[in-house]
Design a protein around this motif. Structure first.
Motif, PDB file in Angstrom:
ATOM      1  N   MET A 611       0.861  -1.190   0.000  1.00 14.27           N
ATOM      2  CA  MET A 611       0.000   0.000   0.000  1.00 14.27           C
ATOM      3  C   MET A 611       0.898   1.241   0.000  1.00 14.27           C
ATOM      4  O   MET A 611       0.980   1.973   0.982  1.00 14.27           O
ATOM      5  CB  MET A 611      -0.940  -0.015   1.204  1.00 14.27           C
ATOM      6  CG  MET A 611      -1.867  -1.223   1.249  1.00 14.27           C
ATOM      7  SD  MET A 611      -2.915  -1.275   2.726  1.00 14.27           S
ATOM      8  CE  MET A 611      -3.933   0.192   2.496  1.00 14.27           C
ATOM      9  N   THR A 613       0.674   4.060  -1.375  1.00 10.11           N
ATOM     10  CA  THR A 613       0.049   5.379  -1.320  1.00 10.11           C
ATOM     11  C   THR A 613      -0.714   5.620  -0.023  1.00 10.11           C
ATOM     12  O   THR A 613      -1.434   6.609   0.097  1.00 10.11           O
ATOM     13  CB  THR A 613      -0.900   5.567  -2.515  1.00 10.11           C
ATOM     14  OG1 THR A 613      -1.924   4.571  -2.471  1.00 10.11           O
ATOM     15  CG2 THR A 613      -0.145   5.476  -3.830  1.00 10.11           C
ATOM     16  N   THR A 614      -0.575   4.723   0.939  1.00 11.46           N
ATOM     17  CA  THR A 614      -1.200   4.903   2.246  1.00 11.46           C
ATOM     18  C   THR A 614      -0.115   5.140   3.285  1.00 11.46           C
ATOM     19  O   THR A 614       0.849   4.373   3.377  1.00 11.46           O
ATOM     20  CB  THR A 614      -2.034   3.678   2.642  1.00 11.46           C
ATOM     21  OG1 THR A 614      -3.065   3.471   1.681  1.00 11.46           O
ATOM     22  CG2 THR A 614      -2.671   3.883   4.016  1.00 11.46           C
ATOM     23  N   HIS A 650      -4.384   8.668   2.535  1.00 15.22           N
ATOM     24  CA  HIS A 650      -4.446   7.697   1.441  1.00 15.22           C
ATOM     25  C   HIS A 650      -4.609   8.453   0.124  1.00 15.22           C
ATOM     26  O   HIS A 650      -5.555   9.229  -0.042  1.00 15.22           O
ATOM     27  CB  HIS A 650      -5.604   6.729   1.633  1.00 15.22           C
ATOM     28  CG  HIS A 650      -5.728   5.719   0.522  1.00 15.22           C
ATOM     29  ND1 HIS A 650      -4.796   4.729   0.315  1.00 15.22           N
ATOM     30  CD2 HIS A 650      -6.664   5.561  -0.452  1.00 15.22           C
ATOM     31  CE1 HIS A 650      -5.146   3.997  -0.730  1.00 15.22           C
ATOM     32  NE2 HIS A 650      -6.275   4.486  -1.215  1.00 15.22           N
ATOM     33  N   GLY A 660      -7.894  11.558   4.277  1.00 11.91           N
ATOM     34  CA  GLY A 660      -7.197  11.141   5.488  1.00 11.91           C
ATOM     35  C   GLY A 660      -7.898  11.642   6.729  1.00 11.91           C
ATOM     36  O   GLY A 660      -8.862  12.421   6.657  1.00 11.91           O
TER      37      GLY A 660
END
Length: 752
Positions: A611, A613-614, A650, A660
């Protein structure tokens, strides 16, 4: 309806932004970094500083669109506030009083309006900052009055941007007021050097509701209740500029920032007897307004060049704060005769005028050079000259009875001439000359520094409200402050940072003045002590830090401070102005104290589970302390026992969008002074954001703050004097609760 319009404005770009993005031109990358969705979460920086330092770029905070530096600092480890809901003013690093925290702008001290020398960070718009640094320990080349640590607010310099951007938005406040926010920044080549200029204006409204219930003692009879509204509304204006140019074989850096805060604090309250909220039981109606105008100005010049076998720096600075306030309080009393509200029995009016002018001129001559391939020496002398003029005056109280109402009273009370309040007419001059020397080195997997700083302080106070013969006083002292830090790189991912330093806290200005303040400690009086010495502390920090993947970081730090010559109230033994059973209290350097705790912080993308992009962040601090006072052992006043921040962001690159949330909770705080004890508890604070890139140079964000309708609950134990407090003979026991609703903000940023 207004919230629906804001939500609609935010959602619409999600539907149309993708098609529009393909039709635009690319803007300068340096400007775009300030405004666009990055496609990846922003993490805490992992600095190369030897002194333990946490660094957070503006992008770490920006997605939640903080209005002030105080709003941004709510998300960093160990920062607490003892402010009203929706306020973040005096930084309490590691939970202790703001006077123990040094606030720096671009590494230089700034004066504050308070008598404890602290600076309110809600006076600086968040839009001005490039990054925020939390400096946990001291170095010889920085001012030593940072017992808890230092917060360094680094402003954008002339190389921050190539191009510029505009920020514009609207805010929806809890009372349905709508405000605006606007800012613009530009950077580029101008003549032989580079220039950056910026300006901003933003509205602020903080409406709160308060309810108080007062008893004769805990669990006792309810005497009265009070219903209060407290609205703080105003506008902040700022302007900043920086210019950097090569001159005479060196670099000249000129910078300045000006911030004006205009605010009206409007408190209106109604007091009811017996807990019955009805007109027939109105005890009093109170109207209390404070009109505030505060100007902060900071001008800096710095010149660096190679000379004398090394690098020499010349610094010159001017910083000032001008705080002007007008306060009035009108109170109408009822139930003094047989006729109930709306007929008034007695009217009381007070006015107070406050004018504080605090100016500091600073200068420094510093030089560093290599002693070998692995060792460097730095030495210099720093100067600060302060002049602080205080003028707090008030006319005599206007009070008159209206027997057998409805006898009329004038709409505007007729006040007489103003005169200075006790302690309210003074001039303080303070001169500091602080030489230092510091060695630093880098050998293999170790980087270190060690230094000595000698701080001299000459203080002169002229208080025209003090007794004759004591109006001019001197208070001079000097302290030797050693410091050392060591960073050990254990392997590619892990390192250990060790620091030790001696620091100082100078006395509050009002603690030095010999002016007599009547009934300042319950029914007892207070007088300052011109012979006070500063508090000093030996402290240590031990931390470990690990890199997680390419950009993540996790850290654990343990700190300890041993404080000597604590400034606490002492009894002179003289009878107070209220007569038998009261005394005149002063302050002295009595006793020692300890402050300690554990700090954890985590900031990492979840790329290790696919993940990328988190991003998640978590920081938690356990805070404690110990001190002995006139009753026994307690913590340092108003130190929260913990503070927790947790959240995530995110990014959705295919949609060019992100969202977020962050949650913050601060633990209980307890304070005990003569005649009063206070417990303070806060509810949790939830903030969220959603953002969408419209075009390659434009982004829009919707943020929500205080979404849980957080409350501040206080429990006051009040006593007539110290003996009553020890014997638990209550004068009054009060429960107060304050709450406010959410604030929504819709902002668009456009780069050019």
């Amino acid at each position: 309806m207004k919230l629906a319009l804001l939500l609609g404005a935010a959602v619409a770009p999600l539907l149309i932004g993708g098609a529009a993005a393909a039709q635009t031109q690319e803007a300068p990358a340096t400007a775009l970094e300030e405004v666009i969705v990055t496609g990846q979460p922003e993490m805490r920086n992992r600095t190369d500083d030897v002194v333990p330092t946490l660094s957070y770029d503006l992008e770490y905070f920006q997605r939640f669109e903080p209005l002030t530096v105080g709003d941004a600092l709510k998300r960093v480890p160990s920062v607490t506030f003892l402010s009203d809901i929706l306020e973040a003013d005096g930084v309490r690093l590691r939970g202790i009083d703001p006077a123990y925290t040094q606030i720096l702008i671009d590494g230089e001290r700034v004066p504050g309006a308070g008598v404890d020398r602290s600076f309110f960070v809600d006076r600086i718009p968040a839009e001005l900052i490039e990054r925020v640094e939390v400096v946990r320990s001291s170095s010889a080349n920085r001012s030593g009055d940072a017992l808890a640590g230092a917060i360094n607010i680094v402003l954008r310099d002339a190389y921050a941007l190539e191009g510029g951007y505009v920020r514009a938005g609207a805010l929806l406040f809890p009372n349905d007021d709508i405000g605006g926010t606007f800012g613009a920044v530009y950077g580029g080549q101008v003549g032989p050097g580079r220039l950056l200029v910026g300006a901003s204006v933003q509205d602020r409204v903080n409406p709160k509701n308060k309810f108080s219930a007062r008893f004769d003692e805990p669990g006792g009879t309810l005497d009265n209740t009070e219903v209060q509204t407290d609205v703080r509304a105003g506008t902040d204006y700022s302007f900043n500029a920086a210019y950097e140019v090569e001159v005479g074989g060196g670099t000249l850096d000129l910078s300045g920032v000006f911030v004006r805060t205009e605010r009206l604090q409007d408190e209106d309250s109604i007091e009811y007897r017996g807990g019955r909220v009805q007109n027939a039981d109105i005890v009093s109606i109170n109207d209390n307004d404070v009109d505030i105008e505060t100007d902060n100005l900071s001008l800096r010049a710095r010149y660096e060049r190679e000379m004398f076998g090394g690098e020499t720096r010349f610094k010159l600075g001017f910083a000032s704060i001008s705080d002007n306030q007008f306060e009035f309080e009108n109170e109408a009393e009822y139930l003094r005769d047989a006729i109930a509200y709306p007929d008034e029995d007695r009217f009381t009016a007070d006015q107070t005028y406050t004018d504080i002018q605090d100016e500091e001129i600073s200068g420094a001559l510093e030089h560093k050079r290599d002693l070998s391939e692995t060792m460097e020496i730095e030495f210099g002398v720093q100067y600060v000259g302060k002049e602080r003029d205080t003028d707090i005056s008030a006319p005599d109280r206007v009070r008159f009875n209206i027997p057998n109402a409805p006898a009329p009273r004038p709409a505007q009370p007729a006040f007489g001439p103003r005169s200075a309040v006790p302690g309210g007419l003074s001039t303080i001059e303070e001169t500091r000359i602080d030489p230092y020397v510091m060695l630093s080195g880098d050998t293999g997997n170790m980087k270190w520094e060690a230094g000595l700083r000698y701080e001299t302080t000459d203080t002169s106070i002229e208080d025209l409200t003090a007794p004759a013969g004591m109006r001019s006083i001197e208070n001079d002292y000097a302290e030797l402050l050693p410091s050392a830090s060591l960073r050990i790189q254990l392997n590619e991912t892990d390192r250990v940072i060790l620091s030790a330093a001696r620091t100082v806290r100078r006395p509050n200005f009002d603690q030095l003045s010999p002016a007599i303040l009547e009934e300042e400690r319950g029914d007892s009086d207070f007088v300052g002590n011109p012979d006070l010495a500063p508090e000093t502390a030996w402290g240590a920090d031990v931390g470990v830090e690990r890199r997680l993947g390419a950009r993540g970081v996790v850290g654990l730090n343990v700190f300890y401070r041993s404080i000597s010559d604590l400034i606490e109230d002492t009894n002179t033994g003289r009878e107070g102005s209220a007569g038998s059973g009261t005394f005149v209290y002063t302050v002295g350097n009595v006793g020692d104290g300890e402050v300690y705790g554990v700090e954890f912080d985590l900031s990492t993308p979840l790329d290790f589970i696919g993940m990328e992009t988190t991003g998640v962040f978590l920081n938690a601090s356990w805070l404690d302390s110990k001190i002995d006072d006139f009753i026994g052992e307690r913590r340092f006043n108003s130190q929260s026992d913990y503070v927790l921040n947790v959240g995530f962001t995110h990014d959705i690159p295919t949609w060019q969008a992100a969202f977020g949330a962050t949650y913050r909770k601060q633990g209980e705080a307890y304070s005990r002074v003569i005649a009063e004890e206070v417990y303070t508890r806060y509810g949790g604070d939830l903030e969220v954001f959603i953002e969408k890139q419209l075009w390659s140079n434009t982004v829009v964000r919707l943020t929500g703050t205080n979404l849980l309708d957080s409350s501040k609950d206080e429990e006051f134990n009040k006593f007539g004097n110290r003996d009553d407090q020890i014997n638990r003979d209550f004068d009054e026991y009060e429960l107060e609760s304050e709450s406010a609703g959410p604030v929504y903000q819709l902002v668009m940023r456009v780069a050019f």
